[in-house]
Enzyme design. Sequence first.
Site, PDB file in Angstrom:
ATOM      1  N   ASP A   4       0.905  -1.330  -0.035  1.00 17.99           N
ATOM      2  CA  ASP A   4       0.024   0.076  -0.009  1.00 17.99           C
ATOM      3  C   ASP A   4       0.807   1.147   0.256  1.00 17.99           C
ATOM      4  OD1 ASP A   4      -3.255   0.453   1.057  1.00 17.99           O
ATOM      5  OD2 ASP A   4      -1.780   2.194   0.982  1.00 17.99           O
ATOM      6  N   ASN A  52     -13.096  -3.251   2.597  1.00 20.96           N
ATOM      7  CA  ASN A  52     -13.946  -2.104   2.725  1.00 20.96           C
ATOM      8  C   ASN A  52     -15.019  -2.167   1.695  1.00 20.96           C
ATOM      9  OD1 ASN A  52     -12.569  -0.891   5.218  1.00 20.96           O
ATOM     10  ND2 ASN A  52     -11.189   0.051   3.910  1.00 20.96           N
ATOM     11  N   GLY A  93     -15.369   3.293   3.933  1.00 21.88           N
ATOM     12  CA  GLY A  93     -14.217   4.056   3.768  1.00 21.88           C
ATOM     13  C   GLY A  93     -13.510   3.694   2.468  1.00 21.88           C
ATOM     14  N   GLN A  94     -14.325   3.007   1.562  1.00 25.15           N
ATOM     15  CA  GLN A  94     -13.634   2.275   0.228  1.00 25.15           C
ATOM     16  C   GLN A  94     -13.617   3.444  -0.549  1.00 25.15           C
ATOM     17  OE1 GLN A  94     -16.138  -0.411  -2.129  1.00 25.15           O
ATOM     18  NE2 GLN A  94     -14.234  -0.982  -3.390  1.00 25.15           N
ATOM     19  N   HIS A 128     -10.359  -5.133  -2.984  1.00 21.84           N
ATOM     20  CA  HIS A 128      -8.979  -5.313  -2.395  1.00 21.84           C
ATOM     21  C   HIS A 128      -9.057  -5.801  -1.093  1.00 21.84           C
ATOM     22  CE1 HIS A 128     -10.067  -0.908  -2.144  1.00 21.84           C
ATOM     23  NE2 HIS A 128      -9.370  -0.955  -1.084  1.00 21.84           N
ATOM     24  N   HIS A 153      -7.126  -5.604   2.232  1.00 19.44           N
ATOM     25  CA  HIS A 153      -5.902  -5.087   3.072  1.00 19.44           C
ATOM     26  C   HIS A 153      -5.153  -6.264   3.878  1.00 19.44           C
ATOM     27  CE1 HIS A 153      -6.875  -0.810   2.441  1.00 19.44           C
ATOM     28  NE2 HIS A 153      -7.983  -1.274   2.007  1.00 19.44           N
TER      29      HIS A 153
HETATM   30  P1  5GP Z   1      -9.749   1.625   0.538  1.00 20.62           P
HETATM   31  O1  5GP Z   1      -9.786   2.814   1.246  1.00 20.62           O
HETATM   32  O2  5GP Z   1     -10.445   1.806  -1.004  1.00 20.62           O
HETATM   33  O3  5GP Z   1     -10.176   0.534   1.236  1.00 20.62           O
HETATM   34  O4  5GP Z   1      -8.403   1.332   0.153  1.00 20.62           O
HETATM   35  C1  5GP Z   1      -7.430   1.821  -0.883  1.00 20.62           C
HETATM   36  C2  5GP Z   1      -6.133   1.708  -0.553  1.00 20.62           C
HETATM   37  O5  5GP Z   1      -5.390   1.778  -1.806  1.00 20.62           O
HETATM   38  C3  5GP Z   1      -5.638   2.674   0.477  1.00 20.62           C
HETATM   39  O6  5GP Z   1      -5.073   2.271   1.545  1.00 20.62           O
HETATM   40  C4  5GP Z   1      -4.433   3.593  -0.190  1.00 20.62           C
HETATM   41  O7  5GP Z   1      -3.270   4.127   0.335  1.00 20.62           O
HETATM   42  C5  5GP Z   1      -4.287   2.427  -1.592  1.00 20.62           C
HETATM   43  N1  5GP Z   1      -3.815   3.227  -2.649  1.00 20.62           N
HETATM   44  C6  5GP Z   1      -4.489   4.107  -3.471  1.00 20.62           C
HETATM   45  N2  5GP Z   1      -3.687   4.358  -4.650  1.00 20.62           N
HETATM   46  C7  5GP Z   1      -2.745   3.383  -4.617  1.00 20.62           C
HETATM   47  C8  5GP Z   1      -1.688   3.459  -5.608  1.00 20.62           C
HETATM   48  O8  5GP Z   1      -1.627   4.197  -6.495  1.00 20.62           O
HETATM   49  N3  5GP Z   1      -0.723   2.408  -5.283  1.00 20.62           N
HETATM   50  C9  5GP Z   1      -0.646   1.946  -4.126  1.00 20.62           C
HETATM   51  N4  5GP Z   1       0.320   0.799  -3.957  1.00 20.62           N
HETATM   52  N5  5GP Z   1      -1.793   2.087  -3.275  1.00 20.62           N
HETATM   53  C10 5GP Z   1      -2.588   2.747  -3.542  1.00 20.62           C
END
Ligand code: 5GP
Length: 113
Positions: A30, A86, A92-93, A99, A101
């Site tokens: 991440d 999420n 918080g998605q 994905h 985590h």
């Molecule tokens: P969500 O909030 O949708 O559950 O998680 C999305 C995750 O993707 C976040 O933890 C954010 O830091 C990560 N993320 C967003 N854009 C990128 C990217 O371009 N590269 C990487 N490696 N992680 C990303």
Amino acid sequence: MSDCIFCKIANKQIPSQVVFEDDTVLAFKDLNPQAPEHVLIIPKQHVVDSAYVDADHEALVGHCIAVSAKIGEALGLVNGYRLVTNVGEEAGQTVMHLHIHMLGGRRLTWPPG
Ligand code: 5GP
Ligand code: ZN
């Protein structure tokens, strides 16, 4: 999905720090880690979130979870780790490509915020 950031990561249009890859799944670090180890496990195929998983995707999503065990071993997370996905805005998605985590390397509190 041409405008999906995780599809772009899956097909290497955007670089990432890959920790595991096979034909159907990619796992990468991440960008904004919330623990010493913070990996995102994604199906290479675009699926919005777990609410959109139909019969065709079940094996794929199961495989995402199965590979987490290999990743945990490779990263030395012998004391445990957390898998979380999420679903939707209130959870918080922010990236609309399923994905999981994988967080580890420190004691994690429960419940999450
Ligand atoms: P969500 O909030 O949708 O559950 O998680 C999305 C995750 O993707 C976040 O933890 C954010 O830091 C990560 N993320 C967003 N854009 C990128 C990217 O371009 N590269 C990487 N490696 N992680 C990303
Ligand atoms: Zn996508």
